[in-house]
Structure formats: C-alpha cells, structure tokens
Design a protein around this motif. Structure first.
Motif, PDB file in Angstrom:
ATOM      1  N   ASN A  80      -5.899 -31.781 -14.478  1.00  0.00           N
ATOM      2  CA  ASN A  80      -5.476 -31.810 -13.079  1.00  0.00           C
ATOM      3  C   ASN A  80      -6.510 -32.453 -12.156  1.00  0.00           C
ATOM      4  O   ASN A  80      -7.490 -33.039 -12.596  1.00  0.00           O
ATOM      5  CB  ASN A  80      -5.101 -30.406 -12.606  1.00  0.00           C
ATOM      6  N   GLU A 103      -1.272 -36.157  -7.019  1.00  0.00           N
ATOM      7  CA  GLU A 103      -1.697 -35.026  -7.833  1.00  0.00           C
ATOM      8  C   GLU A 103      -1.540 -35.416  -9.307  1.00  0.00           C
ATOM      9  O   GLU A 103      -0.562 -36.062  -9.691  1.00  0.00           O
ATOM     10  CB  GLU A 103      -0.844 -33.790  -7.536  1.00  0.00           C
ATOM     11  N   TRP A 115       1.584 -24.009  -5.619  1.00  0.00           N
ATOM     12  CA  TRP A 115       2.205 -23.364  -6.772  1.00  0.00           C
ATOM     13  C   TRP A 115       1.874 -21.870  -6.785  1.00  0.00           C
ATOM     14  O   TRP A 115       0.839 -21.448  -6.262  1.00  0.00           O
ATOM     15  CB  TRP A 115       1.691 -23.980  -8.071  1.00  0.00           C
ATOM     16  N   ARG A 118      -1.060 -30.815 -10.215  1.00  0.00           N
ATOM     17  CA  ARG A 118      -1.691 -30.005  -9.178  1.00  0.00           C
ATOM     18  C   ARG A 118      -3.184 -30.304  -9.104  1.00  0.00           C
ATOM     19  O   ARG A 118      -3.755 -30.942  -9.990  1.00  0.00           O
ATOM     20  CB  ARG A 118      -1.476 -28.515  -9.451  1.00  0.00           C
ATOM     21  N   GLU A 160      -2.535 -26.758  -5.560  1.00  0.00           N
ATOM     22  CA  GLU A 160      -1.742 -27.543  -4.614  1.00  0.00           C
ATOM     23  C   GLU A 160      -0.937 -28.591  -5.373  1.00  0.00           C
ATOM     24  O   GLU A 160      -1.490 -29.420  -6.089  1.00  0.00           O
ATOM     25  CB  GLU A 160      -2.662 -28.215  -3.592  1.00  0.00           C
ATOM     26  N   GLY A 161       0.389 -28.551  -5.210  1.00  0.00           N
ATOM     27  CA  GLY A 161       1.265 -29.467  -5.929  1.00  0.00           C
ATOM     28  C   GLY A 161       1.632 -30.711  -5.153  1.00  0.00           C
ATOM     29  O   GLY A 161       2.068 -31.709  -5.732  1.00  0.00           O
TER      30      GLY A 161
END
Length: 341
Positions: free
Chosen positions: A202, A209, A277, A240, A262-263
């Motif tokens: 990620n 993202e 999320w 994310r 955070e998506g």
C-alpha cells in the motif's frame, strides 16, 4: 484457511489522546504514543503518552517531557528492538519540513529516557529526513528497517537497515513499483527457509492509492518478490494508504495483518479527510492468499492516519489501535484492543 474472527474492546478515550499522524510502539505490556497533530500541520507537544496493561486493568498517563527529547513532529516512525523504542525523523518546525537529523535516530527506555544517536560513520550515506515513512524491527537480525516516505519534495522507494549495536546504516535495494508515502512494512519469518523477510504494501504515489501487491524483500537474497492479487474487496483488501501492516500469530501460525486506512484521498490534500476503510484482512504467508476478518462486536469507526501495533494479551497476539483521522475530518482520541477468535 481457517475462518478468523475478531472482537474489539474500547480501552481508553480522551481529548488528550486525540491526534492523527502519530507513532505507537509496544514495549512488553506498555503502549507508547508519540507525536501527531490535532490541527493539520501543527504538531502536538513532544510528551509521550503511556497506556499500561496490567492484567485486566488499563491505565493512561502523560509522561514528563524531560530534555533531551525529540522536537515535536508528525508522520514520524517508530520500531521496538530488544525492549528499546527507536524513532526516526518526521515533519515539524515552523515550515513543517522533514526533520533532517543527518542519519541520527532517537532511542527511548523507561529507565534512561530519550537519547539521540548520530551514526558511527557520518560521512557515509544515511536515509534522508522524511515523513509518512514506515519502520519495523527484526528481533532475529537485530535490525531496524526504514522505508519510503516523503522528503522535501516528491516521494521515496528506498529501503534501509540500521544496526543499533554497530550504529551503522546500510542502503538496501529500492522497492519495486511507484515511490510512495503512507506505506506499511513488517518483518516475518519465511516458512520454508526460516529466514527473516520484510513485507511492504500500500501507500499513496501522489496520483493514486496503491493496492493489489504484497512486495517481499529477502535480506538473504538481496532481492524483492511481488505477490499480486485482485484488490476488489473479495480476493483481497482494496487500495489504501496510511493504514498498517503487522505480523500476528493466531493459533500458532504466522500471518500478515492489515486494516483500515484511506481509500480515496481528500481533494483538500493533507488538510482534509478522504474515504476511509473500516475493514481488516489476514494474509496467509504459506498459501499467499487473503481472508477478510469478520467482526463479532462493533469496532472502531473508519479511519486513516492512525497508529497500531501487536500486543500480547493472555498469552495471545492482539492488536492495539489508537486515534487517527475520521471521515468527518476530526481527529480521534480512542484506543481499542482487537482479539482474534
């Protein structure tokens, strides 16, 4: 894969604990929280917050901020090795720029307080000051790993190891894929060779993202391997950043664990909150497959920019989660304990 479920318990909450972009590290049964922000780009003071687990009793306190101590900062990264907490860089000062300490690293113990250590060979290369980088420790190797993050401009993809006994940094091969901030790393034992590897996943590239890949670095082979999956929320977690990646043991078996984050970034950038999320996933290292963790209780609200670590509770691995930024752009001051069933 055996079905894995989780139970959440809120163990603390206060205005003092409200913050995002902080660091959290577990030393035995003590949880240390450092840094972060309540107002965007304004670091909280440099005091350590302590959450102490004593059997079924949990207490919180603010430790005296005695010099020497790190300057207040956000987006730093901590790791614990042999019972010592290490802190590297972050962002702070009037201009909120990366804190450049020339490869120096802060170490903390409850008996001696903070101590600042400059590298043994200051003329040899060391990692640049940065924020929103990732850190982890390998107890077996006696090393701390630092990865990626945001320097003065742009983003990084580098990987470094730090040996506290030798007080030496070593630059390792850069990670594949886009440079990023808000990535997560952890160490795990490779099940066939029984050697230590570093997992990375990620992050935010500045354009999107990142998801769908677990990158694995082998110190033995000095190389990276990529495990690709479909980040559709069924075969694996969605893309994310500013989440977490931890190694947990459940019923004697080792897994990678990721949650929240955070998506979708806010159009306001760091001044706003994006789509967050509220899920968690377990990665079977042997089978290279994901399973979503189902909640048996109501748990934390969706969030990113939080902090988490593994803590042993009743002889089993649990996860402690603190704070972060909610979808309403408010900083959170809650602390939760996750137990696996």
């Amino acid at each position: 894969m055996v079905s894995i479920r989780g139970t959440w318990t809120k163990i603390a909450e206060s205005d003092r604990l409200k913050r995002s972009s902080q660091s959290l590290a577990v030393v035995g049964q003590q949880v240390y929280i450092y840094g972060g922000e309540v107002t965007a780009r304004v670091p909280v003071d440099g005091a350590l917050e302590l959450i102490n687990f004593n059997g079924s009793t949990v207490t919180t306190s603010t430790l005296p901020n005695i010099s020497p101590a790190p300057t207040p900062r956000v987006g730093g990264a901590t790791a614990v090795l042999d019972g010592v907490l290490y802190l590297f860089s972050g962002r702070g000062g009037p201009a909120m720029t990366p804190i450049e300490e020339n490869g120096g690293i802060w170490k903390y113990t409850s008996s001696t307080g903070w101590e600042f250590i400059l590298p043994k060979y200051p003329s040899i290369s060391f990692p640049l000051g940065r924020s929103y980088h990732a850190a982890t420790a390998s107890q077996a190797e006696g090393l701390i790993y630092i990865h990626a993050g945001c320097p003065e401009s742009g983003r990084l993809s580098d990987l470094w190891s730090y040996n506290p006994k030798e007080n030496v940094w070593i630059k390792l091969p850069d990670a594949p894929g886009a440079s990023r901030g808000g990535s997560s790393i952890c160490c795990f034992e490779e099940f066939q060779s029984r050697t230590i590897n570093v997992a990375r996943m990620n992050g935010y590239s500045g354009a999107e993202e990142i998801g769908g890949i677990v990158d694995i670095y082998s110190p033995r082979n000095h190389s990276w391997e990529r495990v690709v999956f479909d980040p559709n929320g069924v075969e694996g977690p969605g893309p994310r950043s500013v989440g977490t990646l931890l190694t947990v043991r459940i019923e004697g078996k080792q897994y990678l664990f990721t949650m929240f984050g955070e998506g979708r970034p806010s159009p306001l950038g760091h001044a706003g909150a994006g789509r967050m999320w509220d899920d968690a996933w377990i990665f079977d290292i042997e089978e290279k497959s994901w399973q979503k963790v189902e909640w048996e209780t109501i748990g934390p609200a969706p969030r990113g920019w939080f902090a988490a670590d593994v803590i042993e509770v009743e002889g089993k691995d649990g996860v402690v989660l603190h704070g972060g930024l909610g979808e309403d752009n408010e900083r959170l001051g809650d602390v939760w304990l996750l137990k696996f069933n």
